[in-house]
Design an enzyme around this catalytic site. Structure first.
Site, PDB file in Angstrom:
ATOM      1  CB  THR A 116      -0.910   0.013   1.253  1.00 38.22           C
ATOM      2  OG1 THR A 116      -1.512   1.305   1.390  1.00 38.22           O
ATOM      3  CG2 THR A 116      -0.132  -0.262   2.523  1.00 38.22           C
ATOM      4  CE1 TYR A 140      -3.737  -1.971   5.376  1.00 36.85           C
ATOM      5  CE2 TYR A 140      -3.451   0.293   4.627  1.00 36.85           C
ATOM      6  CZ  TYR A 140      -3.663  -1.039   4.354  1.00 36.85           C
ATOM      7  OH  TYR A 140      -3.790  -1.454   3.052  1.00 36.85           O
ATOM      8  NE  ARG A 278     -10.385   9.588   6.568  1.00 41.47           N
ATOM      9  CZ  ARG A 278     -10.687   8.742   5.585  1.00 41.47           C
ATOM     10  NH1 ARG A 278     -11.886   8.198   5.543  1.00 41.47           N
ATOM     11  NH2 ARG A 278      -9.820   8.452   4.648  1.00 41.47           N
TER      12      ARG A 278
HETATM   13  N1  UFG Z   1     -13.067  11.369   2.287  1.00 39.06           N
HETATM   14  C1  UFG Z   1     -14.081  12.285   2.458  1.00 39.06           C
HETATM   15  N2  UFG Z   1     -15.318  11.822   2.791  1.00 39.06           N
HETATM   16  C2  UFG Z   1     -15.588  10.486   2.958  1.00 39.06           C
HETATM   17  C3  UFG Z   1     -14.540   9.557   2.782  1.00 39.06           C
HETATM   18  C4  UFG Z   1     -13.287  10.033   2.445  1.00 39.06           C
HETATM   19  O1  UFG Z   1     -13.875  13.497   2.328  1.00 39.06           O
HETATM   20  O2  UFG Z   1     -16.739  10.148   3.272  1.00 39.06           O
HETATM   21  C5  UFG Z   1     -11.732  11.861   1.887  1.00 39.06           C
HETATM   22  C6  UFG Z   1     -10.638  11.386   2.811  1.00 39.06           C
HETATM   23  O3  UFG Z   1     -10.529  12.257   3.909  1.00 39.06           O
HETATM   24  C7  UFG Z   1      -9.436  11.388   1.861  1.00 39.06           C
HETATM   25  C8  UFG Z   1     -10.050  11.045   0.503  1.00 39.06           C
HETATM   26  O4  UFG Z   1     -11.438  11.303   0.622  1.00 39.06           O
HETATM   27  O5  UFG Z   1      -8.895  12.691   1.801  1.00 39.06           O
HETATM   28  C9  UFG Z   1      -9.869   9.584   0.137  1.00 39.06           C
HETATM   29  O6  UFG Z   1     -10.290   8.800   1.243  1.00 39.06           O
HETATM   30  P1  UFG Z   1     -10.469   7.207   1.182  1.00 39.06           P
HETATM   31  O7  UFG Z   1     -10.908   6.775   2.553  1.00 39.06           O
HETATM   32  O8  UFG Z   1     -11.320   6.844   0.026  1.00 39.06           O
HETATM   33  O9  UFG Z   1      -9.020   6.674   0.874  1.00 39.06           O
HETATM   34  P2  UFG Z   1      -7.639   6.959   1.652  1.00 39.06           P
HETATM   35  O10 UFG Z   1      -6.818   7.810   0.754  1.00 39.06           O
HETATM   36  O11 UFG Z   1      -7.834   7.432   3.035  1.00 39.06           O
HETATM   37  O12 UFG Z   1      -7.120   5.474   1.837  1.00 39.06           O
HETATM   38  C10 UFG Z   1      -6.505   4.735   0.841  1.00 39.06           C
HETATM   39  C11 UFG Z   1      -6.717   3.248   1.096  1.00 39.06           C
HETATM   40  C12 UFG Z   1      -6.069   2.858   2.397  1.00 39.06           C
HETATM   41  C13 UFG Z   1      -4.640   3.259   2.390  1.00 39.06           C
HETATM   42  C14 UFG Z   1      -4.496   4.722   2.052  1.00 39.06           C
HETATM   43  C15 UFG Z   1      -3.065   5.090   1.849  1.00 39.06           C
HETATM   44  O13 UFG Z   1      -8.084   2.970   1.134  1.00 39.06           O
HETATM   45  O14 UFG Z   1      -6.165   1.457   2.566  1.00 39.06           O
HETATM   46  O15 UFG Z   1      -5.159   5.027   0.840  1.00 39.06           O
HETATM   47  O16 UFG Z   1      -2.805   6.309   2.414  1.00 39.06           O
HETATM   48  F1  UFG Z   1      -4.079   3.058   3.597  1.00 39.06           F
END
Ligand code: UFG
Length: 329
Positions: A116, A140, A278
Protein backbone atom coordinates in the site's frame (compact mmCIF):
# COMPACT_ATOMS: atom_id res chain seq x y z
CA UNK A 1 -0.83 -21.93 -13.46
CA UNK A 2 -2.56 -23.27 -10.37
CA UNK A 3 -2.83 -20.33 -7.98
CA UNK A 4 -3.77 -19.73 -4.36
CA UNK A 5 -5.57 -16.42 -3.77
CA UNK A 6 -5.76 -15.49 -0.09
CA UNK A 7 -8.47 -12.93 0.62
CA UNK A 8 -10.19 -13.81 -2.65
CA UNK A 9 -13.62 -13.12 -1.14
CA UNK A 10 -12.73 -9.43 -0.71
CA UNK A 11 -13.09 -6.50 -3.09
CA UNK A 12 -9.67 -6.65 -4.72
CA UNK A 13 -8.94 -10.36 -4.32
CA UNK A 14 -12.23 -11.43 -5.90
CA UNK A 15 -11.71 -9.28 -8.99
CA UNK A 16 -8.12 -10.45 -9.41
CA UNK A 17 -9.36 -14.06 -9.05
CA UNK A 18 -11.91 -13.38 -11.78
CA UNK A 19 -9.21 -12.06 -14.14
CA UNK A 20 -6.93 -15.01 -13.37
CA UNK A 21 -9.73 -17.42 -14.25
CA UNK A 22 -10.47 -15.50 -17.45
CA UNK A 23 -6.78 -15.81 -18.38
CA UNK A 24 -7.01 -19.60 -18.04
CA UNK A 25 -5.44 -20.10 -14.62
CA UNK A 26 -6.79 -22.49 -12.02
CA UNK A 27 -7.71 -20.61 -8.82
CA UNK A 28 -8.32 -21.63 -5.23
CA UNK A 29 -9.52 -18.87 -2.90
CA UNK A 30 -8.57 -19.08 0.77
CA UNK A 31 -10.51 -16.68 2.98
CA UNK A 32 -11.75 -16.63 6.59
CA UNK A 33 -14.82 -14.59 5.53
CA UNK A 34 -14.25 -12.19 8.44
CA UNK A 35 -14.47 -9.22 6.08
CA UNK A 36 -15.06 -10.87 2.70
CA UNK A 37 -18.22 -12.28 1.15
CA UNK A 38 -18.77 -15.86 0.02
CA UNK A 39 -20.90 -14.47 -2.83
CA UNK A 40 -17.91 -12.51 -4.15
CA UNK A 41 -15.83 -15.64 -4.84
CA UNK A 42 -16.07 -15.95 -8.62
CA UNK A 43 -17.65 -18.95 -10.31
CA UNK A 44 -15.00 -21.44 -11.29
CA UNK A 45 -12.73 -20.79 -8.31
CA UNK A 46 -12.25 -23.39 -5.60
CA UNK A 47 -12.91 -22.17 -2.06
CA UNK A 48 -11.31 -23.03 1.28
CA UNK A 49 -12.59 -21.32 4.40
CA UNK A 50 -9.48 -21.03 6.55
CA UNK A 51 -7.60 -18.49 8.61
CA UNK A 52 -3.96 -17.52 8.16
CA UNK A 53 -3.69 -17.71 11.94
CA UNK A 54 -4.47 -21.45 11.80
CA UNK A 55 -1.16 -22.97 10.57
CA UNK A 56 -2.38 -26.59 10.26
CA UNK A 57 -5.39 -25.56 8.15
CA UNK A 58 -3.16 -23.29 6.06
CA UNK A 59 -0.54 -26.00 5.55
CA UNK A 60 -3.23 -28.48 4.50
CA UNK A 61 -4.65 -26.01 1.95
CA UNK A 62 -1.24 -25.08 0.51
CA UNK A 63 -0.13 -28.74 0.37
CA UNK A 64 -2.68 -29.29 -2.41
CA UNK A 65 0.04 -27.93 -4.72
CA UNK A 66 0.34 -24.47 -6.28
CA UNK A 67 2.60 -22.71 -8.76
CA UNK A 68 2.10 -19.39 -7.02
CA UNK A 69 0.16 -17.37 -4.47
CA UNK A 70 -1.47 -13.96 -4.52
CA UNK A 71 -1.86 -12.62 -1.01
CA UNK A 72 -4.69 -10.16 -0.32
CA UNK A 73 -5.97 -11.41 3.03
CA UNK A 74 -5.45 -8.57 5.51
CA UNK A 75 -7.14 -5.95 7.62
CA UNK A 76 -7.05 -2.55 5.92
CA UNK A 77 -8.84 0.15 7.91
CA UNK A 78 -6.50 2.93 8.97
CA UNK A 79 -8.71 4.16 11.83
CA UNK A 80 -9.23 0.66 13.21
CA UNK A 81 -5.48 0.07 13.07
CA UNK A 82 -4.87 3.09 15.28
CA UNK A 83 -7.49 1.97 17.80
CA UNK A 84 -6.55 -1.73 17.80
CA UNK A 85 -2.99 -2.12 16.45
CA UNK A 86 -2.67 -5.64 17.86
CA UNK A 87 -5.24 -6.85 15.30
CA UNK A 88 -3.06 -5.50 12.50
CA UNK A 89 0.21 -6.93 13.76
CA UNK A 90 -1.39 -10.32 14.35
CA UNK A 91 -3.48 -10.65 11.18
CA UNK A 92 -1.26 -8.87 8.71
CA UNK A 93 2.22 -9.69 9.98
CA UNK A 94 1.85 -12.97 11.89
CA UNK A 95 -0.68 -14.17 9.30
CA UNK A 96 1.76 -13.52 6.46
CA UNK A 97 4.60 -15.20 8.37
CA UNK A 98 2.41 -18.30 8.62
CA UNK A 99 1.69 -18.08 4.90
CA UNK A 100 5.40 -17.80 4.05
CA UNK A 101 6.10 -20.86 6.23
CA UNK A 102 3.39 -22.83 4.42
CA UNK A 103 4.55 -21.74 0.96
CA UNK A 104 8.17 -22.62 1.77
CA UNK A 105 7.19 -26.05 3.14
CA UNK A 106 5.15 -26.79 0.01
CA UNK A 107 7.79 -25.47 -2.40
CA UNK A 108 5.63 -22.64 -3.80
CA UNK A 109 8.12 -20.26 -5.41
CA UNK A 110 6.06 -17.27 -6.56
CA UNK A 111 4.20 -14.61 -4.56
CA UNK A 112 2.35 -11.38 -5.37
CA UNK A 113 1.57 -9.24 -2.33
CA UNK A 114 -0.94 -6.40 -1.79
CA UNK A 115 1.12 -3.61 -0.33
CA UNK A 116 0.00 0.00 0.00
CA UNK A 117 0.88 3.65 -0.44
CA UNK A 118 0.39 3.84 3.33
CA UNK A 119 3.93 2.36 3.68
CA UNK A 120 5.29 5.78 2.63
CA UNK A 121 3.38 7.89 5.17
CA UNK A 122 3.47 11.65 4.53
CA UNK A 123 5.52 12.01 1.36
CA UNK A 124 8.19 14.68 1.04
CA UNK A 125 7.72 14.70 -2.73
CA UNK A 126 4.87 13.86 -5.09
CA UNK A 127 4.56 11.93 -7.30
CA UNK A 128 5.89 9.25 -4.95
CA UNK A 129 8.72 7.11 -6.32
CA UNK A 130 9.43 3.58 -5.06
CA UNK A 131 12.70 4.95 -3.65
CA UNK A 132 10.87 7.41 -1.35
CA UNK A 133 11.45 6.95 2.39
CA UNK A 134 9.01 4.54 4.06
CA UNK A 135 7.70 6.23 7.18
CA UNK A 136 4.18 4.94 7.79
CA UNK A 137 2.00 7.11 10.01
CA UNK A 138 -0.40 4.43 11.23
CA UNK A 139 -0.23 0.76 12.30
CA UNK A 140 -1.92 -0.37 9.08
CA UNK A 141 0.89 1.08 6.96
CA UNK A 142 3.50 -0.12 9.45
CA UNK A 143 2.14 -3.68 9.33
CA UNK A 144 2.23 -3.73 5.52
CA UNK A 145 5.77 -2.33 5.50
CA UNK A 146 6.84 -5.03 7.97
CA UNK A 147 5.41 -7.65 5.62
CA UNK A 148 7.28 -6.14 2.67
CA UNK A 149 10.50 -6.40 4.68
CA UNK A 150 9.72 -9.97 5.71
CA UNK A 151 9.06 -10.96 2.10
CA UNK A 152 12.36 -9.38 1.02
CA UNK A 153 14.21 -11.49 3.60
CA UNK A 154 12.36 -14.64 2.49
CA UNK A 155 13.39 -14.02 -1.12
CA UNK A 156 17.05 -13.49 -0.24
CA UNK A 157 17.27 -16.44 2.15
CA UNK A 158 15.07 -19.03 0.47
CA UNK A 159 14.82 -18.08 -3.21
CA UNK A 160 11.16 -16.99 -3.27
CA UNK A 161 10.29 -14.78 -6.25
CA UNK A 162 7.97 -12.01 -5.01
CA UNK A 163 6.38 -8.81 -6.22
CA UNK A 164 4.79 -6.24 -3.89
CA UNK A 165 2.31 -3.86 -5.46
CA UNK A 166 1.82 -0.65 -3.49
CA UNK A 167 -1.73 0.38 -4.24
CA UNK A 168 -2.92 3.95 -4.26
CA UNK A 169 -6.73 4.54 -4.20
CA UNK A 170 -8.52 1.62 -5.76
CA UNK A 171 -11.94 2.40 -7.21
CA UNK A 172 -14.70 1.11 -9.48
CA UNK A 173 -16.18 -2.33 -9.98
CA UNK A 174 -15.97 -5.18 -12.45
CA UNK A 175 -19.35 -6.46 -13.58
CA UNK A 176 -21.09 -8.09 -10.64
CA UNK A 177 -18.06 -7.74 -8.32
CA UNK A 178 -17.48 -4.54 -6.41
CA UNK A 179 -16.79 -2.79 -3.14
CA UNK A 180 -18.81 -3.71 -0.03
CA UNK A 181 -17.12 -2.83 3.25
CA UNK A 182 -18.65 -2.68 6.73
CA UNK A 183 -18.16 0.02 7.83
CA UNK A 184 -17.62 1.89 4.57
CA UNK A 185 -14.96 4.56 4.95
CA UNK A 186 -13.90 5.12 1.33
CA UNK A 187 -14.85 8.23 -0.57
CA UNK A 188 -16.43 6.93 -3.78
CA UNK A 189 -18.76 4.33 -2.19
CA UNK A 190 -19.84 6.94 0.37
CA UNK A 191 -20.54 9.51 -2.35
CA UNK A 192 -22.68 6.91 -4.12
CA UNK A 193 -24.48 5.95 -0.91
CA UNK A 194 -25.43 9.62 -0.58
CA UNK A 195 -26.59 9.56 -4.22
CA UNK A 196 -28.78 6.53 -3.47
CA UNK A 197 -30.20 8.21 -0.37
CA UNK A 198 -28.64 5.55 1.91
CA UNK A 199 -26.93 8.33 3.82
CA UNK A 200 -28.05 11.93 4.23
CA UNK A 201 -24.99 13.50 2.64
CA UNK A 202 -21.32 12.92 1.96
CA UNK A 203 -18.90 14.63 4.28
CA UNK A 204 -15.87 16.39 2.86
CA UNK A 205 -13.11 15.81 5.37
CA UNK A 206 -11.01 18.99 5.22
CA UNK A 207 -11.41 22.01 2.97
CA UNK A 208 -8.28 23.87 4.07
CA UNK A 209 -5.54 21.73 2.55
CA UNK A 210 -2.85 23.42 0.45
CA UNK A 211 -4.36 21.99 -2.75
CA UNK A 212 -6.03 23.79 -5.66
CA UNK A 213 -9.57 23.54 -4.21
CA UNK A 214 -8.63 22.98 -0.56
CA UNK A 215 -9.67 19.29 -0.48
CA UNK A 216 -7.36 16.26 -0.37
CA UNK A 217 -5.95 14.84 -3.59
CA UNK A 218 -5.64 11.12 -4.32
CA UNK A 219 -4.51 8.95 -7.22
CA UNK A 220 -7.53 6.78 -8.10
CA UNK A 221 -6.94 3.59 -10.08
CA UNK A 222 -9.63 1.43 -11.65
CA UNK A 223 -9.92 -2.00 -10.01
CA UNK A 224 -9.69 -3.73 -13.41
CA UNK A 225 -6.43 -1.94 -14.22
CA UNK A 226 -5.15 -2.79 -10.75
CA UNK A 227 -6.12 -6.43 -11.26
CA UNK A 228 -4.33 -6.61 -14.60
CA UNK A 229 -1.13 -5.51 -12.89
CA UNK A 230 -1.30 -8.66 -10.72
CA UNK A 231 -1.20 -10.92 -13.75
CA UNK A 232 1.83 -9.04 -15.04
CA UNK A 233 3.43 -9.21 -11.59
CA UNK A 234 2.93 -12.96 -11.46
CA UNK A 235 4.86 -13.31 -14.71
CA UNK A 236 7.44 -10.79 -13.49
CA UNK A 237 8.30 -12.67 -10.26
CA UNK A 238 11.95 -13.81 -10.38
CA UNK A 239 13.40 -16.39 -7.99
CA UNK A 240 15.43 -14.83 -5.19
CA UNK A 241 14.20 -11.30 -5.93
CA UNK A 242 11.67 -9.03 -4.26
CA UNK A 243 10.39 -6.43 -6.72
CA UNK A 244 8.34 -3.46 -5.47
CA UNK A 245 6.10 -1.32 -7.68
CA UNK A 246 3.77 1.58 -7.00
CA UNK A 247 0.38 1.06 -8.56
CA UNK A 248 -1.52 4.21 -9.45
CA UNK A 249 -2.20 6.24 -12.58
CA UNK A 250 0.04 9.15 -11.70
CA UNK A 251 -2.90 11.62 -11.72
CA UNK A 252 -4.45 13.27 -8.70
CA UNK A 253 -8.12 14.16 -8.19
CA UNK A 254 -9.51 16.17 -5.28
CA UNK A 255 -12.46 15.15 -3.11
CA UNK A 256 -14.53 17.88 -4.79
CA UNK A 257 -13.57 16.59 -8.25
CA UNK A 258 -14.70 13.09 -7.27
CA UNK A 259 -18.05 14.45 -6.08
CA UNK A 260 -18.47 16.44 -9.32
CA UNK A 261 -17.67 13.31 -11.37
CA UNK A 262 -20.32 11.41 -9.39
CA UNK A 263 -22.88 14.16 -9.97
CA UNK A 264 -22.17 13.98 -13.71
CA UNK A 265 -22.37 10.17 -13.80
CA UNK A 266 -25.52 9.84 -11.69
CA UNK A 267 -27.32 13.02 -12.74
CA UNK A 268 -28.14 13.49 -9.05
CA UNK A 269 -27.52 16.40 -6.70
CA UNK A 270 -25.54 14.52 -3.97
CA UNK A 271 -25.71 16.68 -0.85
CA UNK A 272 -22.37 17.44 0.82
CA UNK A 273 -21.33 18.69 4.23
CA UNK A 274 -17.97 20.24 4.90
CA UNK A 275 -16.30 18.67 7.93
CA UNK A 276 -12.92 18.90 9.70
CA UNK A 277 -9.92 16.99 8.38
CA UNK A 278 -9.87 13.26 9.13
CA UNK A 279 -6.86 12.56 11.40
CA UNK A 280 -3.92 11.00 9.59
CA UNK A 281 -4.97 11.97 6.05
CA UNK A 282 -2.07 13.33 3.99
CA UNK A 283 -3.00 16.27 1.72
CA UNK A 284 -1.78 14.70 -1.55
CA UNK A 285 -0.93 11.10 -2.49
CA UNK A 286 -0.03 10.53 -6.13
CA UNK A 287 2.03 7.62 -7.48
CA UNK A 288 4.96 7.83 -9.81
CA UNK A 289 3.82 5.03 -12.10
CA UNK A 290 6.77 4.92 -14.49
CA UNK A 291 8.49 1.89 -12.97
CA UNK A 292 5.61 -0.55 -13.40
CA UNK A 293 4.89 0.76 -16.90
CA UNK A 294 8.54 0.39 -17.94
CA UNK A 295 9.40 -2.90 -16.22
CA UNK A 296 6.12 -4.87 -16.36
CA UNK A 297 4.54 -3.18 -19.39
CA UNK A 298 1.44 -2.14 -17.39
CA UNK A 299 -0.89 0.35 -19.09
CA UNK A 300 -4.18 1.51 -17.58
CA UNK A 301 -7.25 1.11 -19.80
CA UNK A 302 -9.62 3.10 -17.58
CA UNK A 303 -7.66 6.03 -16.14
CA UNK A 304 -10.64 8.42 -16.32
CA UNK A 305 -12.44 9.14 -13.07
CA UNK A 306 -15.76 8.97 -14.95
CA UNK A 307 -15.14 5.29 -15.78
CA UNK A 308 -14.28 4.41 -12.17
CA UNK A 309 -17.27 6.26 -10.74
CA UNK A 310 -19.51 4.94 -13.54
CA UNK A 311 -18.61 1.31 -12.89
CA UNK A 312 -18.92 1.80 -9.11
CA UNK A 313 -22.36 3.37 -9.71
CA UNK A 314 -23.52 0.42 -11.82
CA UNK A 315 -22.47 -1.93 -8.99
CA UNK A 316 -24.09 0.25 -6.31
CA UNK A 317 -27.37 0.35 -8.22
CA UNK A 318 -27.37 -3.40 -8.82
CA UNK A 319 -26.34 -4.11 -5.17
CA UNK A 320 -27.84 -1.30 -3.08
CA UNK A 321 -27.21 -3.36 0.06
CA UNK A 322 -23.88 -4.80 -1.07
CA UNK A 323 -23.59 -8.58 -1.22
CA UNK A 324 -26.19 -9.06 1.53
CA UNK A 325 -28.88 -11.34 0.15
CA UNK A 326 -26.86 -12.17 -2.96
CA UNK A 327 -26.84 -15.89 -3.76
CA UNK A 328 -23.56 -17.71 -3.04
CA UNK A 329 -21.45 -18.12 -6.17
N1 UFG B 1 -13.07 11.37 2.29
C1 UFG B 1 -14.08 12.29 2.46
N2 UFG B 1 -15.32 11.82 2.79
C2 UFG B 1 -15.59 10.49 2.96
C3 UFG B 1 -14.54 9.56 2.78
C4 UFG B 1 -13.29 10.03 2.44
O1 UFG B 1 -13.88 13.50 2.33
O2 UFG B 1 -16.74 10.15 3.27
C5 UFG B 1 -11.73 11.86 1.89
C6 UFG B 1 -10.64 11.39 2.81
O3 UFG B 1 -10.53 12.26 3.91
C7 UFG B 1 -9.44 11.39 1.86
C8 UFG B 1 -10.05 11.04 0.50
O4 UFG B 1 -11.44 11.30 0.62
O5 UFG B 1 -8.90 12.69 1.80
C9 UFG B 1 -9.87 9.58 0.14
O6 UFG B 1 -10.29 8.80 1.24
P1 UFG B 1 -10.47 7.21 1.18
O7 UFG B 1 -10.91 6.77 2.55
O8 UFG B 1 -11.32 6.84 0.03
O9 UFG B 1 -9.02 6.67 0.87
P2 UFG B 1 -7.64 6.96 1.65
O10 UFG B 1 -6.82 7.81 0.75
O11 UFG B 1 -7.83 7.43 3.03
O12 UFG B 1 -7.12 5.47 1.84
C10 UFG B 1 -6.51 4.74 0.84
C11 UFG B 1 -6.72 3.25 1.10
C12 UFG B 1 -6.07 2.86 2.40
C13 UFG B 1 -4.64 3.26 2.39
C14 UFG B 1 -4.50 4.72 2.05
C15 UFG B 1 -3.06 5.09 1.85
O13 UFG B 1 -8.08 2.97 1.13
O14 UFG B 1 -6.16 1.46 2.57
O15 UFG B 1 -5.16 5.03 0.84
O16 UFG B 1 -2.81 6.31 2.41
F1 UFG B 1 -4.08 3.06 3.60
Amino acid sequence: MRLLVTGGAGYIGSIVAQQLLAAGHEVVVLDNLSRGHRAAVPDGAGFVEADLLDPPALAAAVAEGFDGALHFAALSLVGESVARPELYWRNNVAGTLNLLDALRAAGVGRLVFSSTAATYGEPEQVPIEETAPTRPVNPYGASKLAVDQMIGDECRAHGLGAVSLRYFNVAGASGCLGEDHQPETHLIPNVLRAALGRQECVQIFGTDYATPDGTAVRDYIHIEDLATAHLLALDGARGGEHRIFNLGNGNGFSVREVIEAARAVTGLEIPVREAPRRPGDPPILVAASGKIRAELGWEPRKPALADMVGDAWAFAQAHPHGYAGAPAA
